[in-house]
Scaffold this motif. Structure first.
Motif, PDB file in Angstrom:
ATOM      1  N   ARG A  75       2.358  11.776  -5.700  1.00 16.07           N
ATOM      2  CA  ARG A  75       2.389  10.683  -6.648  1.00 16.07           C
ATOM      3  C   ARG A  75       1.851  11.105  -8.152  1.00 16.07           C
ATOM      4  O   ARG A  75       2.422  10.285  -8.917  1.00 16.07           O
ATOM      5  CB  ARG A  75       1.465   9.831  -6.157  1.00 16.07           C
ATOM      6  N   LEU A  76       0.961  12.185  -8.316  1.00 11.60           N
ATOM      7  CA  LEU A  76       0.727  12.504  -9.635  1.00 11.60           C
ATOM      8  C   LEU A  76       1.876  12.967 -10.064  1.00 11.60           C
ATOM      9  O   LEU A  76       1.859  12.913 -11.414  1.00 11.60           O
ATOM     10  CB  LEU A  76      -0.425  13.475  -9.419  1.00 11.60           C
ATOM     11  N   LEU A 142     -11.399   1.814  -5.578  1.00  9.08           N
ATOM     12  CA  LEU A 142     -10.055   1.272  -5.634  1.00  9.08           C
ATOM     13  C   LEU A 142      -9.443   1.152  -6.988  1.00  9.08           C
ATOM     14  O   LEU A 142      -8.151   1.229  -7.194  1.00  9.08           O
ATOM     15  CB  LEU A 142      -9.880  -0.229  -5.058  1.00  9.08           C
ATOM     16  N   TYR A 143     -10.243   1.079  -8.167  1.00  5.45           N
ATOM     17  CA  TYR A 143      -9.656   1.024  -9.417  1.00  5.45           C
ATOM     18  C   TYR A 143      -8.832   2.132  -9.874  1.00  5.45           C
ATOM     19  O   TYR A 143      -7.671   2.022 -10.511  1.00  5.45           O
ATOM     20  CB  TYR A 143     -10.738   0.820 -10.426  1.00  5.45           C
ATOM     21  N   LEU A 148      -3.190   4.112 -11.070  1.00  3.88           N
ATOM     22  CA  LEU A 148      -2.018   4.946 -10.774  1.00  3.88           C
ATOM     23  C   LEU A 148      -0.735   4.121 -10.387  1.00  3.88           C
ATOM     24  O   LEU A 148       0.251   4.526 -10.671  1.00  3.88           O
ATOM     25  CB  LEU A 148      -2.552   5.899  -9.676  1.00  3.88           C
ATOM     26  N   SER A 149      -1.081   3.226  -9.627  1.00  2.00           N
ATOM     27  CA  SER A 149       0.188   2.259  -9.039  1.00  2.00           C
ATOM     28  C   SER A 149       0.912   1.606 -10.432  1.00  2.00           C
ATOM     29  O   SER A 149       1.840   1.410 -10.414  1.00  2.00           O
ATOM     30  CB  SER A 149      -0.346   1.235  -8.077  1.00  2.00           C
ATOM     31  N   ASP A 150      -0.215   1.075 -11.271  1.00  7.31           N
ATOM     32  CA  ASP A 150       0.420   0.431 -12.643  1.00  7.31           C
ATOM     33  C   ASP A 150       1.203   1.513 -13.372  1.00  7.31           C
ATOM     34  O   ASP A 150       2.181   1.128 -13.967  1.00  7.31           O
ATOM     35  CB  ASP A 150      -0.605  -0.196 -13.189  1.00  7.31           C
ATOM     36  N   LYS A 156       8.432   3.753 -13.853  1.00  6.98           N
ATOM     37  CA  LYS A 156       9.829   3.392 -13.392  1.00  6.98           C
ATOM     38  C   LYS A 156      10.406   2.247 -13.969  1.00  6.98           C
ATOM     39  O   LYS A 156      11.774   2.479 -14.458  1.00  6.98           O
ATOM     40  CB  LYS A 156       9.531   2.903 -11.839  1.00  6.98           C
ATOM     41  N   LYS A 157       9.955   1.406 -14.597  1.00  5.83           N
ATOM     42  CA  LYS A 157      10.451   0.445 -15.491  1.00  5.83           C
ATOM     43  C   LYS A 157      11.143   1.055 -16.790  1.00  5.83           C
ATOM     44  O   LYS A 157      12.144   0.649 -17.048  1.00  5.83           O
ATOM     45  CB  LYS A 157       9.589  -0.873 -15.671  1.00  5.83           C
TER      46      LYS A 157
END
Length: 305
Positions: A75-76, A142-143, A148-150, A156-157
């Protein structure tokens, strides 16, 4: 004897604090400095908390399961942080962020825990402090994951948005007589800044460092882990291995990526009315009804009906 007891208590507390400070200093001094000469600087939030992150990462690095370490490293790498953060450092940032948010939440609660003068109030109990601290710790834990997800979604966008343009430039350069490496170099120099430009620059650096072009392209597809990039890399490698002309292959890839981008935009346009339905019903329609029916209701009230 009664005067000696407070002195002994204060001395014991002072010795305990000094012992804790000494042990903490020993632990911190045992952490070696990190060599970041060939690494990118971390993001701003990580730089502000880098010292505790580095210390915590040193102690939790050996207890991370191999499967979790590999998944987080993937993911990183996809987020473009493989030369910025190690998996242990990212997990340490979650721990540090959780502790800081828990302390901040408890401090904010203590600010409001001040009864007014001449009012008999017991204040907030320790259970409420514990609940608020646990809630803050959960939010802080969780932040970084949400961040990281954002970042992955934003990359990707941007990647899918700029891919057709880069393929067009590479196609034009190849059809003009340049080889693939020269075409990629021209697309990097002429293309817009973004994720794909950085990744193509990395491909060129790998090729100049001695890595085979096909392997550098495969590493690109593995880092980004996007079907569009994987299809492009597979088509280019297969065309080169079979001795085909790259121009028509790249032209087909560019046209296909442009059609996919148009279909994604069309899908988002079709989803917009559905996403606007809840705000319309919950916020806009009630205000509209109030504005329309309020004068009518007032006329009925004044007319005595």
């Amino acid at each position: 004897m009664s005067d000696l007891i407070p002195t002994l208590v204060c001395l014991a507390v002072g010795l305990a604090v000094a012992l804790v400070a000494w042990l903490s200093a020993r632990v911190v001094m045992a952490v070696p400095e990190e060599d970041r000469d060939y690494k990118d600087p971390p993001p701003l939030g990580f730089r502000l908390m880098w010292w505790p992150i580095h210390v915590v990462a040193y102690f939790i690095g050996g207890v991370i399961p191999a499967k979790s370490h590999a998944a987080l490293q993937t993911r990183l790498r996809k987020a473009g942080l493989d030369f910025t953060l190690a998996p242990a450092q990212f997990l340490a940032s979650r721990v540090v962020c959780g502790l800081l948010i828990a302390l901040l939440a408890a401090w904010m609660l203590s600010v409001f825990d001040k009864p007014a003068p001449n009012v008999a109030a017991a204040g907030f109990g320790p259970l409420l402090y514990l609940q608020v601290a646990l809630g803050g710790a959960l939010m802080g834990w969780l932040y970084p994951l949400v961040w990281l997800s954002d970042r992955l979604a934003a990359r990707k966008k941007d990647l899918l948005k700029t891919l057709p343009f880069y393929l067009d430039v590479i196609t034009l350069c190849v059809e003009a007589g340049l080889n693939l490496q020269g075409a990629i170099s021209q697309s990097v120099s002429k293309g817009p800044a973004g994720v794909l430009r950085e990744e193509l620059q990395r491909v060129l650096r790998d090729i100049r460092a001695g890595k085979a072009r096909a392997q550098a392209l495969r590493d690109l597809a593995e880092r980004l882990n996007e079907p569009s990039i994987s299809n492009f890399v597979s088509a280019v490698i297969q065309a080169e291995s079979m001795g085909m002309s790259l121009g028509p292959v790249l032209r087909i890839q560019a046209d296909q990526r442009r059609v996919e981008r148009f279909l994604r935009a069309e899908k988002l346009a079709m989803e917009a009315p559905v996403k606007m339905l809840f705000p319309l019903i919950a916020f806009i329609f009630p205000c509209t009804f109030i504005v329309i029916f309020f004068p009518i209701a007032m006329k009925f009230i004044h007319s005595g009906i």
